[in-house]
Design an enzyme around this catalytic site. Structure first.
Site, PDB file in Angstrom:
ATOM      1  N   HIS A   1      49.570  44.296  51.868  1.00 18.64           N
ATOM      2  CA  HIS A   1      50.621  43.283  51.819  1.00 18.64           C
ATOM      3  C   HIS A   1      51.901  43.823  52.438  1.00 18.64           C
ATOM      4  O   HIS A   1      52.977  43.280  52.225  1.00 18.64           O
ATOM      5  CB  HIS A   1      50.904  42.856  50.384  1.00 18.64           C
ATOM      6  CG  HIS A   1      49.679  42.489  49.619  1.00 18.64           C
ATOM      7  ND1 HIS A   1      49.017  43.394  48.832  1.00 18.64           N
ATOM      8  CD2 HIS A   1      48.993  41.336  49.550  1.00 18.64           C
ATOM      9  CE1 HIS A   1      47.963  42.796  48.302  1.00 18.64           C
ATOM     10  NE2 HIS A   1      47.914  41.556  48.712  1.00 18.64           N
TER      11      HIS A   1
ATOM     12  N   GLY B   1      44.327  35.022  51.930  1.00 17.04           N
ATOM     13  CA  GLY B   1      44.885  35.661  53.115  1.00 17.04           C
ATOM     14  C   GLY B   1      44.187  36.952  53.478  1.00 17.04           C
ATOM     15  O   GLY B   1      44.654  37.672  54.362  1.00 17.04           O
ATOM     16  N   HIS B   2      43.081  37.260  52.796  1.00 19.49           N
ATOM     17  CA  HIS B   2      42.378  38.520  53.057  1.00 19.49           C
ATOM     18  C   HIS B   2      40.930  38.298  53.480  1.00 19.49           C
ATOM     19  O   HIS B   2      40.128  39.216  53.408  1.00 19.49           O
ATOM     20  CB  HIS B   2      42.383  39.393  51.804  1.00 19.49           C
ATOM     21  CG  HIS B   2      43.733  39.765  51.289  1.00 19.49           C
ATOM     22  ND1 HIS B   2      44.614  40.512  52.024  1.00 19.49           N
ATOM     23  CD2 HIS B   2      44.361  39.493  50.109  1.00 19.49           C
ATOM     24  CE1 HIS B   2      45.726  40.702  51.312  1.00 19.49           C
ATOM     25  NE2 HIS B   2      45.602  40.081  50.160  1.00 19.49           N
TER      26      HIS B   2
END
Ligand code: ADP
Ligand code: ADP
Ligand code: MG
Ligand code: MG
Ligand code: MG
Ligand code: MG
Lengths: 329, 206, 329, 206
Positions: free
Chosen positions: C216, C53-54
């Protein structure tokens, strides 16, 4: 659709200040960006231009083997006639200049006027328009189609052809053929907002997707609830393959492009399916591109561009180029 | 009674004031079938024109040329570039003259309509500013004074706006919205009406 | 926060399928990605790992002069111990392996366990943790700080040092010094959603910005209404400069990073101010980076990382490297 | 009366069923101060463990080693890796034995608590699953039957959950929320209670 900015009126100029500060290979002259070496004597110049808010497009592709100069408009607005004139002048190394930009009415008027004003100065110009968006008009009216992400391929082909030393007519012809061999379709998930505008450019439901929407929110083909990406990709590929090109090829390049907020993770999930589908249809993919190449600020969505190759086009795609956002070596 | 550079510049100034007043209305109209910037574009453009120095008795060709240059630098929008085209056309047509007669105005307007159509590719009936200019050119035919020109052109412009409201847009981005444009004013046509109203609010000639 | 995806459970695996399909220099083995040539005999291996997700982080930086291999977790979750083991093995060319990853509790446990399991196999490992986020703990507790975008500089330094032929101790020492010389702070404008999650990872008002928020959604320093970017940049730079590094330098590199949805236009507006501020404080900027280097899917926001340079670090930054998202040549 | 591989595997299966039941509740608890995945992680992890083949009379060390291996591949989450650590610790401690006495259970739990603390860096009082395990280890001290172990550990776990609810989290991501965590259950602690409840719902030993 909050924005990290100062005054909306300063948006474009401050953006350009930052761009050249970060990338010293680019030179800014008011509302144009050119390479440090432009004009290159004896080389055909390639210029583009268009509204801001689409980075890396347009001006991010100024670099060796790509654009020599670019005219820059306000967000989603055409560049002024004066900027078009300056960009053409900046690109003219004595062998003429190809004007290569998207098929939008305002941009056409501005580049046309600019070209005529420069005829007196003895600068020869030609035009190739990006017309790759198959959702924007039918195949019978292909000349009315708008230009979207596929123009990046046209930049590459034109820039490589000019770097080879081809003359203006040759560069123009090969670039036009590349545009004719390229098809794009996009989907949009969420809107964007022009700096200072009171409202988003369009609205779309929290669970909706629109097939075929343009990069400024131009209406597309259908709007419905979001479905799995594999189904979406399958439809996009089917639409692309159903749209005839003059000389189809089993070797294609493909660009899976983010419109802005759609993350790389999702692009790769989509590309996985694109590659599966094209392979199962008998195509071989050459030099795929996956990333944000042509965006609309914070708009979510993606587009798929398909470029049919021949030997020359494939060689031009492989030729070296270097700009802040795309390098082939 | 004729039109001089100073009279033209007075009209430009009143148009600029009118563009400011109509800013929100025009943005809103463009927001419905375009990108919502007609008002802000026209306000900026006419402010830039109004800020130019124009001397009484100046060559009209030079005056319009100065306007054309300012337009060419100040805007890249389609309507803005059509204004540039208009100014260039008028500059060529009036070169070397310090005044034109009211009775010639209709012919000049017809000429710039043709240039705009050639440049922008619009056809009559597409529901653009060109339809407005066409109607005004016809209405001015035979007008021989400022008063006559004003009343005829205002009436023609209002009629044309009303007539076209219930037809679909057939050009550019608005075309994509098809039947949804029925019932909406084209922002360029609306802008023309608002600016014209401001221009004629004071006597235009002497 | 709609997503172009299929089943949420398939998100990471399908993303990896697409990544290696688009980038044939990368090889996938289950939940690790390695270079085609890894392990390189006689070279210290560099491995990283972390949650998905990065992108481009972490696995996008696998390439020559950067990472040899990377262990990949689910979205925002650590890589499994087994993946860490595989990644370390894939990177081990006989001269040991540096584990270089962000300072998150779960990741530490996993990489530590993996290292111990491999001790029996005779693979020497060291650890350097990314701890650049100055908002995540005070300067006195610098060891508790989380790793964010600054780790990209650590990858570059470690990869270049290993490519030079340095031994494990040297690579480790120089990389640790680079981490110690690097400071990052971020701002967030909007949230993101983990695929399949019912709700966004956090909520933030339509007109709000949070200073210091983690990638996050970890809470930051303050939250308030959005203000002009120049003011925001000024505060970020002031905070970065107020946080002491062991050996300050007047030559710095700076990374202005998008968290995902924040477009390039806004990054350049921010970079313009960053460059102005640093210059007026007497700093010279070397090789600035502006773009999406470390993201959180569709999260909007940006971070600024400052790396203090010395002659060696500057040379390592200039050394060639090549991965799908960063190339120096 | 003692604990065998089969008994352990029965407990694992009941824990898996409990994890499924508590899925939403645990995700929600983690959503308030973590990343909202405790439920989905535990459900997947325990389903993978429950799916393993374990034979009656099998070496306990081998059984726990198989669990440890599965955990190491199946999860990268912090709580999941603590389960891996627990399995590895138990594997070492029970290697070569086919059963352990109920009276030894407290010692094993204390040992895995220590390993978890060494690995994860938590201190007692940080409001993590480690505080739960610590309380259970103490409660098991002197328990010599399955029934006793069950009732004591359940009581201790519930008390501990209640006690810690009004204290702040001091570790990892939850720590960042500071005082806001007061009044909230730590998801790892809550998960322990839910799984333990499921495990003791049927007799655990023979
Ligand atoms: N090619 C054209 N020919 C004639 N009129 C045009 C043309 N393009 C635009 N217009 C007019 O300009 C108006 C839009 O102006 P504006 O919003 O300022 O420009 P843009 O479309 O570039 O944002 C339209 O309503 C229409 O009347
Ligand atoms: N380092 C640690 N030491 C002890 N317990 C921990 C540690 N890290 C996490 N935990 C426990 O794990 C729980 C979170 O589990 P989970 O949500 O599955 O993992 P993650 O935080 O990786 O998403 C916390 O509530 C806490 O009880
Ligand atoms: Mg516009
Ligand atoms: Mg408009
Ligand atoms: Mg997690
Ligand atoms: Mg969690």
């Amino acid at each position: 659709m909050k924005k990290l900015m100062n005054a909306p009126d300063a948006f474009v100029n401050e953006m350009l200040d930052g761009l050249v500060a970060a990338h010293p290979t680019l030179v800014r002259e008011d509302r144009i960006i050119r390479t440090r070496h432009a004009p290159v004597a004896g080389k055909v110049g390639i210029v583009s231009g268009g509204g801001s808010g689409h980075l890396p497009l347009f001006t991010g592709y100024v670099g060796s083997g790509l654009l020599d100069a670019c005219a820059i408009g306000d967000v989603f607005a055409g560049p002024s006639v004066a900027s078009c004139v300056s960009a053409i002048k900046a690109a003219d190394g004595g062998k003429g200049v190809l004007r290569l930009y998207g098929n939008y009415g305002g941009d056409r008027m501005n580049f046309d006027l600019a070209g005529e004003l420069l005829e007196m100065d003895g600068i020869a110009t030609t035009t190739v328009l990006g017309t790759d968006d198959i959702a924007s008009a039918g195949a019978q009216e292909a000349g009315k189609r708008r230009g979207v992400a596929g123009i990046v391929y046209a930049y590459k082909i034109a820039g490589a052809m000019a770097a080879r030393g081809a003359d203006l007519a040759e560069v123009t012809e090969v670039t036009q053929a590349a545009v004719d061999a390229c098809r794009t379709i996009g989907v949009a998930l969420s809107s964007c907002r022009i700096p200072g505008a009171a409202a988003p450019s369009f609205t779309i439901g929290d669970d909706e997707i629109e097939m075929g929407m343009g990069i400024h929110g131009e209406p597309g083909i259908w709007r419905d609830t979001l479905r799995p990406i594999d189904e979406i990709v399958d439809e996009m590929i089917a639409r692309l393959l159903a749209d005839p090109v003059p000389v189809p090829s089993a070797r294609v390049s493909v660009l899976v492009n983010s419109l802005g907020a759609t993350p790389l993770e999702e692009l790769f999930i989509a590309y996985r399916r694109v590659a599966q589908r094209l392979k199962s249809e008998g195509y071989e993919i050459v030099r795929p591109l996956v990333g944000p190449y042509v965006t609309s600020m914070e708009m979510a969505g993606m587009s798929i561009s398909l470029l049919h190759l021949d030997a020359e086009r494939e060689a031009l795609l492989a030729a070296p180029c270097d700009c802040p956002f795309w390098r082939v070596s | 009674m004729s039109i001089t550079s100073l009279a033209v510049h007075g009209a430009i100034r009143r148009a600029a004031a009118g563009a400011s007043r109509a800013h929100d209305e025009l943005n809103a109209a463009d927001g419905k079938l375009g990108d919502g910037d007609t008002g802000v574009m026209l306000q900026r453009l006419f402010q830039a024109l109004a800020a130019l120095d124009v001397e009484d008795g100046a060559d009209l060709g030079a005056t319009f040329q100065a306007y054309a240059k300012t337009c060419a630098s100040a805007t890249g929008s389609s309507l803005g570039t059509l204004v540039t085209v208009a100014m260039m056309t008028l500059a060529k047509a009036t070169k070397g003259r310090s005044e034109i007669a009211w009775s010639d105005l209709g012919g000049h307007v017809a000429a710039l309509r043709d240039q705009m159509m050639a440049r922008g590719g619009a056809n009559l009936g597409d529901k653009t500013v060109v339809d407005m200019i066409d109607a005004v050119a016809l209405a001015l035919d035979g007008a021989s004074s400022g008063e006559e020109a004003a009343s005829r052109s205002v009436a023609a412009a209002r009629d044309t706006l009303a007539q076209f409201r219930n037809r679909p847009n057939r050009l550019g981005r608005a075309r994509m919205f098809g039947e949804k444009t029925i019932g909406l004013d084209d922002p360029g046509m609306l802008a023309f009406v608002r600016l014209l109203d401001s221009v004629v609010a004071e006597p235009v000639g002497r």
